[in-house]
Structures are given as structure tokens and as C-alpha cells.
Motif scaffolding. Structure first.
Motif, PDB file in Angstrom:
ATOM      1  N   ALA A 114       0.857  43.081  -4.157  1.00  0.00           N
ATOM      2  CA  ALA A 114       0.208  42.167  -5.097  1.00  0.00           C
ATOM      3  C   ALA A 114       0.276  40.725  -4.613  1.00  0.00           C
ATOM      4  O   ALA A 114      -0.626  39.923  -4.882  1.00  0.00           O
ATOM      5  N   THR A 129       5.070  44.077  -4.886  1.00  0.00           N
ATOM      6  CA  THR A 129       4.077  45.138  -5.060  1.00  0.00           C
ATOM      7  C   THR A 129       3.594  45.160  -6.510  1.00  0.00           C
ATOM      8  O   THR A 129       4.193  44.538  -7.398  1.00  0.00           O
ATOM      9  N   GLU A 130       2.512  45.892  -6.734  1.00  0.00           N
ATOM     10  CA  GLU A 130       1.970  45.993  -8.088  1.00  0.00           C
ATOM     11  C   GLU A 130       2.937  46.708  -9.035  1.00  0.00           C
ATOM     12  O   GLU A 130       2.831  46.566 -10.255  1.00  0.00           O
TER      13      GLU A 130
END
Length: 545
Positions: A114, A129-130
């Protein structure tokens, strides 16, 4: 080699992406003794060969030239079934490599990045990260590639369609049943041209929507014979040398002559040989001046147009399939089997969008300026946000406030097609200007080799930061801008200029100097004080150590 650790970070080298280039980058980092980890958005390894699993998705570079060259045993033991392998075999190969070299434990799948933010005080990249996981890394290798963000056409009503809709670059893992279905394929690049022949005999109907015709030519695939396999293994050293040094990264034998050596009649006979040549051989085995002599290229185009007219039975369809706005090679040419022959099948029709543009997509199908057509399945074979797409969507923030999504709004600026000023310790092999029109993995793995050597050099000499200077970047970009107009791939309405994405700046996204220029400039940088000029010690408060 024992892993070296760095207590400032979770991992020394973080690789983003587990495709062909990312797997190689991970292997090289671990082999060089760094602690390393990979974050992969997908649920498996393979990159483009994980996502692109539509029927008859396959290499158009010979299988053994696309695979890895770092291990003779791997090369000898893996037996490709075809000269140009299909997606399932390619995915199997990449999983085999990951397991054979014990890389899987370092790869974290289902982890889409992300953001990647450079903490200048600590000289650390903070990658989130997401899913909310955070990794702190000294070096980042973003192997997200140029073909990882599917581009959907800018059409009204895309979400209104009630049937099945799939992009070739984001294909479902469960097979799509085309039997007896009414199908639309939007796009006639390599994926659309591969898919049409694969389904034309089972569908009720298939309409291929073509905006601009391309110079599609036969792949000329075949099984990889025992004799060929033995020859490749027996000539391993030669194969590696040619693939590692040739401008194209292929094993193709060049024609060895200019067109002026042949009479018009001999050139026609030679063109027939080229028609039967494998894949990219139509460029790499052609006359030396095919890419520089406009009149010769036009002569070859006329030959290809004659081939299309001789294959396609309906003369109106044949003429619509013949390009009139670019020379052979100016756009990425598809190499496929039975594409033109498909239009002789009763189920297939060609919709020329220059004559009858799409008005909108609705619940039941597609409306053009001519009429409405009902479909069960719509396939978007409309390519990718090439070159910059993944990098500008990844929340990359470098030194002195550089936000890549804004910094590259008018086009990318980089050095070597894999690094950039104000992005310390951040590399993106296979990114913008990261290909020279040849065999993609060969070119990108050159970049990974140089990146690995660079971070090893930094370790051995006590440096913690590598960043191309503004002068390095300016020299590289000056080469790009000077040579771009002379490149065979200089059709400004192609995806090599970002022209397939509405609103994207028209900037040349390849390296027009190709592999030779990349090697020259990297060699020059490595052998002068310019190289050390890109290194520095980190500046941090060491009180916490």
C-alpha cells in the motif's frame, strides 16, 4: 553463505513481486548473503504468468531463452514441452524454481503493498501492505514490472454488464466456459489475438472489437524435440553467452546482410522465409536495415498485407485487418497461431471501432454507433498501464518529499531504467525505460545483476546509501530523449508512449538504445568515480545502538 543481519531493519533486502524478475532478485540477494524477503500481491508466484491465465496465454519468446540461466543443472533438468510454452507450464516452471532453491519460505503471498516511504533519518524504507503489515528494509527491489496493472477501456457502463466480464491480465483461476456463449473480445493485441483462435470453434459467436489493426504474424510454434533439447544442453556455454550479450537476448541467427544485397525477387523469397521464422525472429533475423530503412519496411508491410488478403476470405474484413498507420515493429507485434484464419470461421466477426465506435456497455451487451449486440461474456484484452502503472500506485515516497505519483505525472525520470534520483536504495528493474525491445527477462536480469553487485559493493566498502545523482539521471534521460525518435518503436499512439491510457502523458517508456546502451552506461558508471559518487554513508543518530 551465512545471512548477514542489520539490527536497524526487519530485513536487509525487500523484494516486491514474485514474478520472473522478482524471483531472480530474491535468489541473487540470498545468494549474496543478505537477509531477504518478498511481498507478493497474488496468492502464488509467477507475476504476469500467475495473473494471465486465459486460454492459450503463452510465451512468444522461446521458452529456454525466457527462463533462468544462473544454474546449468536447472537448465538441463527442466524439459520444456514446446518451443513457446503455455501459461500452465510457465507457472509450473516458476514454482519449480522457487522450491528447488528453497525460496518459498522467504515469499509472503497475498501481501499487496500500500505504501513504501523512505525514512531519511534512519535510512530505512518503511513498507506497509494493505493488510497492515509493516516491513522495515535497507534496500527495496520493486520487481512489479511493466505489465502488472490491467488497463480497462474508458467506456461508459462498464460496471452495468450483467454477464461475465474478465480482463486477460486478471483472469479467474476457475476455467471460463465459452461453449455456446456469445462473446465479445475488446482488443486485438497479443492477448486478444491469442484468445480468439482458442475459443472460435466452441462459442456461439465471437466479435473482436479492433481499434487499430496490428502486424500480427505466425508464432510458428512446435514441440521441443529431443534433438533440440540435447543441442541446448550440449551447447550450454554458447547459449548463455549469446543470451547474455546479444542485443535482442534471443538465439536467433541474424540474416547477416542488408536488403541491398538482394534483388526485389530475392527479397520476396527472403520475406517468405521470415513469415515462417519463429516469433520475434521476424525482427531479429530480418535484414539489418529492416528497422532503419523506411522503404524496405514498407516493402515488407506490403508483403504482409498480401499474406493477410490471401488468408482472410472476406475482402472487406481483410482490408480492415491491415495496418495503415505504422510500420512493422513500430507497435509491439503479436505472434500467434491461426489469428487471421479465425475470421473465416462462421462464428467470428470483426468490429472496426474506427468506423463504428462503442457508445456504451449496458446490462446485456455493447452498443456501438451502428447497433446493439447482446453478449454472455465480455473479455477486455486491452493491455496494461505500461511502464509506470504499478510504481505510481504503490505509495512510493522518497527523499525530500518526492511522491512518485506526483513526481512522475509528466512522465518518469530515472537512471538505467531501474533507479532514480531522490529514491535512495530503491530499485525497480523492468520499470520505465527498463526494456529495450528485446527478450524482457534477459534485459531485466541484467539490471538485477547490476543491482546485486551494487549493494554488495556498498556492504564491502561501508556505504549504506546508493542513489543516482541528478547528473547520472540527466545523462540517461538525455540518451532516452535523443534516441527515442529514431527507435523502431516510435509510434506515438502505442502503449510504449502510454497512449493506451487516457490522460497519461505521451512519454517514451522504453530504452531506445537497447541492451548495448544499457551495458555501456552501466559499465561507464561502474568504472569511474561516478560510481562512488552515488554512494554515501548514512547519517543517523547512533545513540540507540
Amino acid at each position: 553463505m551465512a545471512e548477514r543481519t542489520d539490527h536497524d531493519v526487519d530485513v536487509e533486502v525487500l523484494v516486491i513481486g514474485a514474478g520472473v524478475v522478482g524471483v531472480y532478485a530474491l535468489y541473487r540477494a540470498i545468494d549474496a548473503g543478505f537477509s531477504a524477503r518478498t511481498l507478493e500481491a497474488g496468492d502464488g508466484v509467477g507475476g504476469v504468468w500467475y495473473w494471465n491465465r486465459y486460454p492459450q496465454a503463452r510465451f512468444d519468446s522461446e521458452s529456454y531463452t525466457y527462463g533462468y540461466l544462473f544454474s546449468k543443472e536447472l537448465f538441463e533438468d527442466w524439459r520444456w514441452k514446446e518451443e513457446f510454452a503455455t501459461q500452465p507450464e510457465i507457472e509450473s516452471y516458476l514454482n519449480h524454481v522457487v522450491d528447488r532453491f528453497d525460496l518459498r519460505r522467504h515469499i509472503h503471498t497475498g501481501q499487496k503493498v500500500a505504501s513504501a516511504v523512505y525514512d531519511e533519518a534512519a535510512n530505512v524504507w518503511v513498507v506497509t501492505t494493505e493488510k497492515g503489515d509493516v516491513v522495515r528494509a535497507r534496500w527495496v527491489i520493486s520487481a512489479t514490472g511493466g505489465l502488472s496493472v490491467p488497463h480497462y477501456p474508458e467506456l461508459d457502463g462498464l460496471d452495468d454488464f450483467a454477464g461475465q466480464a474478465h480482463h486477460t491480465g486478471a483472469w479467474p483461476h476457475t476455467p471460463v466456459d465459452f461453449a455456446g456463449k456469445r462473446v465479445a473480445i475488446i482488443g486485438n493485441g497479443p492477448s486478444g489475438a491469442q484468445l480468439l483462435p482458442a475459443i472460435v470453434d466452441v462459442v456461439a459467436s465471437v466479435d473482436l472489437y479492433q481499434r487499430t489493426p496490428t502486424w500480427t504474424t505466425p508464432l510458428n510454434n512446435g514441440p521441443l524435440t529431443d534433438e533440440r533439447h540435447r543441442w541446448l544442453n550440449d551447447n550450454w556455454e554458447t547459449v548463455v553467452k549469446v543470451l547474455s550479450t546479444s542485443p535482442s537476448g534471443f538465439l536467433h541467427e541474424p540474416a547477416g546482410k542488408f536488403s541491398t544485397a538482394d534483388s526485389p525477387e530475392q527479397r520476396q523469397a527472403f520475406f517468405e522465409t521470415m513469415w515462417k521464422a519463429p516469433g520475434f525472429g521476424k525482427l531479429t533475423m530480418n535484414y539489418y536495415d529492416m528497422t532503419t530503412n523506411r522503404e524496405l519496411n514498407l516493402e515488407f508491410c506490403a508483403f504482409l498485407a498480401g499474406k493477410i488478403r490471401s488468408i482472410v476470405q472476406d475482402p472487406v474484413t481483410a482490408e480492415r485487418l491491415i495496418p495503415t498507420d505504422h510500420l512493422f515493429g513500430a507497435k509491439r507485434p503479436p505472434f500467434v497461431a491461426d489469428y487471421f484464419e479465425s475470421f473465416n470461421k462462421p462464428a467470428a466477426s470483426l468490429i472496426a471501432l474506427r468506423e463504428t465506435p462503442i457508445v456504451r456497455v449496458d446490462a446485456t451487451g455493447i452498443e456501438t454507433t451502428e447497433k446493439h449486440r447482446d453478449y454472455d461474456i465480455i473479455v477486455y484484452a486491452t493491455g496494461f498501464d505500461f511502464g509506470t502503472g504499478a510504481l505510481t500506485r504503490m505509495g512510493v515516497q522518497g527523499r525530500e518529499g518526492l511522491d512518485l505519483s506526483k513526481g512522475w505525472e509528466d512522465g518518469p525520470a530515472d537512471f538505467g531504467g531501474f533507479s532514480a534520483h531522490q529514491l535512495p536504495n530503491f530499485f525497480f528493474p523492468g520499470g520505465p525505460h527498463g526494456a529495450g525491445g528485446g527478450n524482457y527477462p534477459r534485459y531485466s536480469q541484467d539490471q538485477v545483476d547490476w543491482i546485486t553487485a551494487t549493494i554488495v559493493y556498498a556492504r564491502e566498502h561501508g556505504f549504506d546509501v546508493f542513489e543516482p545523482t541528478a547528473a547520472h539521471q540527466d545523462a540517461w534521460m538525455s540518451m532516452i530523449e535523443t534516441l527515442a525518435p529514431k527507435s523502431i518503436f516510435s509510434a506515438e499512439h502505442s502503449h510504449y508512449y502510454g497512449a493506451n491510457v487516457q490522460g497519461k502523458p505521451r512519454k517514451f517508456l522504453l530504452n531506445p538504445g537497447g541492451r548495448p546502451k544499457l551495458h555501456d552506461m552501466l559499465g561507464e558508471m561502474s568504472s569511474t568515480e561516478n560510481y562512488t559518487g552515488a554512494f554515501r554513508k548514512k547519517v543517523v543518530n547512533d545513540a540507540h545502538h
